[in-house]
Design a protein around this motif. Structure first.
Motif, PDB file in Angstrom:
ATOM      1  N   GLY A 230      61.370  61.042  24.904  1.00  0.00           N
ATOM      2  CA  GLY A 230      60.577  62.128  24.359  1.00  0.00           C
ATOM      3  C   GLY A 230      59.911  61.718  23.066  1.00  0.00           C
ATOM      4  N   ARG A 231      58.938  62.482  22.678  1.00  0.00           N
ATOM      5  CA  ARG A 231      58.239  62.258  21.418  1.00  0.00           C
ATOM      6  C   ARG A 231      57.796  63.601  20.867  1.00  0.00           C
ATOM      7  N   VAL A 232      57.568  63.609  19.567  1.00  0.00           N
ATOM      8  CA  VAL A 232      57.042  64.779  18.889  1.00  0.00           C
ATOM      9  C   VAL A 232      55.761  64.352  18.185  1.00  0.00           C
ATOM     10  N   VAL A 233      54.695  65.055  18.475  1.00  0.00           N
ATOM     11  CA  VAL A 233      53.455  64.877  17.730  1.00  0.00           C
ATOM     12  C   VAL A 233      53.360  66.092  16.823  1.00  0.00           C
ATOM     13  N   TRP A 234      53.245  65.851  15.525  1.00  0.00           N
ATOM     14  CA  TRP A 234      53.245  66.961  14.571  1.00  0.00           C
ATOM     15  C   TRP A 234      52.022  66.870  13.667  1.00  0.00           C
ATOM     16  N   ALA A 235      51.656  68.022  13.138  1.00  0.00           N
ATOM     17  CA  ALA A 235      50.547  68.115  12.183  1.00  0.00           C
ATOM     18  C   ALA A 235      50.882  69.182  11.159  1.00  0.00           C
ATOM     19  N   GLN A 236      50.467  68.952   9.920  1.00  0.00           N
ATOM     20  CA  GLN A 236      50.667  69.911   8.836  1.00  0.00           C
ATOM     21  C   GLN A 236      49.320  70.399   8.332  1.00  0.00           C
ATOM     22  N   LEU A 237      49.284  71.669   8.004  1.00  0.00           N
ATOM     23  CA  LEU A 237      48.111  72.276   7.394  1.00  0.00           C
ATOM     24  C   LEU A 237      48.571  72.959   6.117  1.00  0.00           C
ATOM     25  N   ASP A 238      47.881  72.692   5.028  1.00  0.00           N
ATOM     26  CA  ASP A 238      48.221  73.316   3.752  1.00  0.00           C
ATOM     27  C   ASP A 238      47.700  74.741   3.724  1.00  0.00           C
ATOM     28  N   LEU A 239      48.519  75.657   3.213  1.00  0.00           N
ATOM     29  CA  LEU A 239      48.081  77.043   3.079  1.00  0.00           C
ATOM     30  C   LEU A 239      47.182  77.229   1.867  1.00  0.00           C
ATOM     31  N   LYS A 240      47.423  76.421   0.853  1.00  0.00           N
ATOM     32  CA  LYS A 240      46.585  76.462  -0.340  1.00  0.00           C
ATOM     33  C   LYS A 240      45.765  75.184  -0.337  1.00  0.00           C
TER      34      LYS A 240
END
Length: 144
Positions: A124-134
């Motif tokens: 398995g693998r996890v592809v992740w992304a982050q988005l800043d709220l500010k």
């Protein structure tokens, strides 16, 4: 003592095209309920759509898990698949006539950071992304 807002929601999805819509709707519902601004919410929905679509297209698995983590300053979207396909998700530079290969370009453009991680001890693998709220200061883009 002040506690930072933190919430995690997970969507266990069948590896089927209808799951893309289910994930998008779930992310939009959660972020709207948490008062996340329209631009970040819309961007998170696009990122979710691209990550789930990539998992459907490239994993050859039966299940996908989409997790959304909301904190006081960011949204993190994780899509876990069973990694049964031969390819690892990579950022590509498709030509103008190519019909595919733009999903991670969108993820890269809309997120402050993203990566691919293997799941220890199982396929398995996890592809992740982050988005800043500010938003970061003008001209600054954070990458870790």
């Amino acid at each position: 003592m002040v506690h930072a807002l933190r919430e995690t929601r997970a969507f266990d999805l069948w590896a089927a095209p209808a799951s893309v819509r289910t994930a998008r709707e779930g992310v939009r519902e959660l972020l709207t309920a948490r008062g996340v601004g329209d631009e970040v919410c819309d961007n998170a929905v696009v990122v979710t759509s691209e990550l789930v679509t990539n998992a459907l297209t490239h994993s050859a698995g039966e299940r996908i898990v989409c997790r959304v983590h909301v904190t006081a300053d960011r949204v993190r979207i994780e899509v876990e698949d069973q990694a049964r396909g031969p390819e690892r998700p990579l950022l590509r530079r498709p030509g103008p006539d190519d019909q595919n290969g733009r999903g991670l370009l969108l993820v890269d453009a809309l997120s402050s950071d993203w990566a691919v991680s293997r799941i220890p001890g199982r396929p398995g693998r996890v592809v992740w992304a982050q988005l800043d709220l500010k938003p970061p200061p003008r001209g600054a883009r954070t990458r870790t």
